[in-house]
Design a protein around this motif. Sequence first.
Motif, PDB file in Angstrom:
ATOM      1  N   ALA A 200      56.427  32.784  65.094  1.00  0.00           N
ATOM      2  CA  ALA A 200      56.613  34.081  65.270  1.00  0.00           C
ATOM      3  C   ALA A 200      57.881  34.647  64.808  1.00  0.00           C
ATOM      4  O   ALA A 200      58.862  34.101  64.686  1.00  0.00           O
ATOM      5  CB  ALA A 200      56.647  34.381  66.832  1.00  0.00           C
ATOM      6  N   GLU A 201      57.713  35.943  64.344  1.00  0.00           N
ATOM      7  CA  GLU A 201      58.876  36.867  63.600  1.00  0.00           C
ATOM      8  C   GLU A 201      58.522  38.193  64.088  1.00  0.00           C
ATOM      9  O   GLU A 201      57.499  38.733  63.664  1.00  0.00           O
ATOM     10  CB  GLU A 201      59.065  36.531  62.180  1.00  0.00           C
ATOM     11  CG  GLU A 201      60.401  37.137  61.599  1.00  0.00           C
ATOM     12  CD  GLU A 201      60.770  36.631  60.110  1.00  0.00           C
ATOM     13  OE1 GLU A 201      61.757  37.210  59.760  1.00  0.00           O
ATOM     14  OE2 GLU A 201      59.850  35.821  59.581  1.00  0.00           O
ATOM     15  N   PHE A 202      59.518  38.747  64.434  1.00  0.00           N
ATOM     16  CA  PHE A 202      59.336  40.175  65.095  1.00  0.00           C
ATOM     17  C   PHE A 202      60.712  40.976  64.463  1.00  0.00           C
ATOM     18  O   PHE A 202      61.600  40.391  64.751  1.00  0.00           O
ATOM     19  CB  PHE A 202      59.028  40.385  66.352  1.00  0.00           C
ATOM     20  CG  PHE A 202      57.855  39.964  66.859  1.00  0.00           C
ATOM     21  CD1 PHE A 202      56.680  40.793  66.802  1.00  0.00           C
ATOM     22  CD2 PHE A 202      57.580  38.842  67.248  1.00  0.00           C
ATOM     23  CE1 PHE A 202      55.394  40.453  66.989  1.00  0.00           C
ATOM     24  CE2 PHE A 202      56.273  38.068  67.469  1.00  0.00           C
ATOM     25  CZ  PHE A 202      55.445  39.036  67.428  1.00  0.00           C
ATOM     26  N   TRP A 203      60.570  42.248  64.174  1.00  0.00           N
ATOM     27  CA  TRP A 203      61.895  42.996  63.871  1.00  0.00           C
ATOM     28  C   TRP A 203      61.445  44.377  64.078  1.00  0.00           C
ATOM     29  O   TRP A 203      60.585  45.113  63.547  1.00  0.00           O
ATOM     30  CB  TRP A 203      62.435  42.928  62.392  1.00  0.00           C
ATOM     31  CG  TRP A 203      63.613  43.568  62.030  1.00  0.00           C
ATOM     32  CD1 TRP A 203      63.489  44.793  61.745  1.00  0.00           C
ATOM     33  CD2 TRP A 203      64.980  43.276  62.548  1.00  0.00           C
ATOM     34  NE1 TRP A 203      64.760  45.509  61.613  1.00  0.00           N
ATOM     35  CE2 TRP A 203      65.858  44.320  62.095  1.00  0.00           C
ATOM     36  CE3 TRP A 203      65.498  42.061  63.090  1.00  0.00           C
ATOM     37  CZ2 TRP A 203      66.925  44.409  62.134  1.00  0.00           C
ATOM     38  CZ3 TRP A 203      66.973  42.153  63.017  1.00  0.00           C
ATOM     39  CH2 TRP A 203      67.426  43.186  62.654  1.00  0.00           C
ATOM     40  N   GLY A 204      62.075  45.083  65.155  1.00  0.00           N
ATOM     41  CA  GLY A 204      61.902  46.487  65.473  1.00  0.00           C
ATOM     42  C   GLY A 204      60.655  46.837  65.859  1.00  0.00           C
ATOM     43  O   GLY A 204      59.964  47.745  65.625  1.00  0.00           O
ATOM     44  N   GLY A 205      59.898  45.729  66.626  1.00  0.00           N
ATOM     45  CA  GLY A 205      58.487  46.194  66.967  1.00  0.00           C
ATOM     46  C   GLY A 205      57.225  45.856  66.179  1.00  0.00           C
ATOM     47  O   GLY A 205      56.333  45.479  66.695  1.00  0.00           O
TER      48      GLY A 205
END
Length: 245
Positions: free
Chosen positions: A65-70
């Motif tokens: 998983a990778e998330f940045w700023g939603g």
Amino acid sequence: MSYQLNAVIGDFDRLRSWAAAVPEALVAPLRQRRGLIPLTGSLLAELPRTLGDMSQGGAIAHVEAEFWGGSGHQIASLWRDGAQVWGPERTSAFTASRQDWPINAVLARLGVAPAGSGAPEYWDLFLEVGLGHGRDEEDWQGAALNAYDVADYDAWCERVRAEREETERAAAERAKYERLSGVPVPLNGKDVMALLGIPQNRMIGAALRHLQELHLGHGPLSREEAEAALRAWAAEHDLTTGTNG
């Protein structure tokens, strides 16, 4: 705020047994008797072999998983007996029901159970198993090191229980010496020191809290009632009392 995950999830004790012969592999405890091994170095470089070896004793999930700023993505696959048996499933849209998101779907295949009795579309096994407790590899390495010396999952649970009880005990002990917010008393700290003949220390807070608790239990105290109550309280706590009043 960012979130990054590349790990294997499976039975904690079984992953620990596998990791015992692999110095690079550290197992962080999750809920429901699951564990997580962050994939780094040679574990990641030889990923198919790693997953094949780990899955010989039972099912494991490979999750990314990778998330940045939603915004971001999830990828998940299930391995058993040395082979990939489901996935990899990937999404970056998250428009489907939560139960169908890749990581939730693979956790369900591992036997992770939802909390409560809500509708399946609201199940979020990602949070239920504790994957929100770390945000990157460093967090999971730290969690693994914190549990490195426990004998098994039950021992880790006992440690968590003991630490929680100690935290609660310490908080209750501190509360004895802290004033309650918004509860008036007819004496201040200087009045207490003069009345009891004691220097400024944490017992001043304890004395004022005692008066506040009397206020809550029996209603407002007059100054004379407060002084009498404090003298009695000081005698119970073996405090030297002054001669004022």
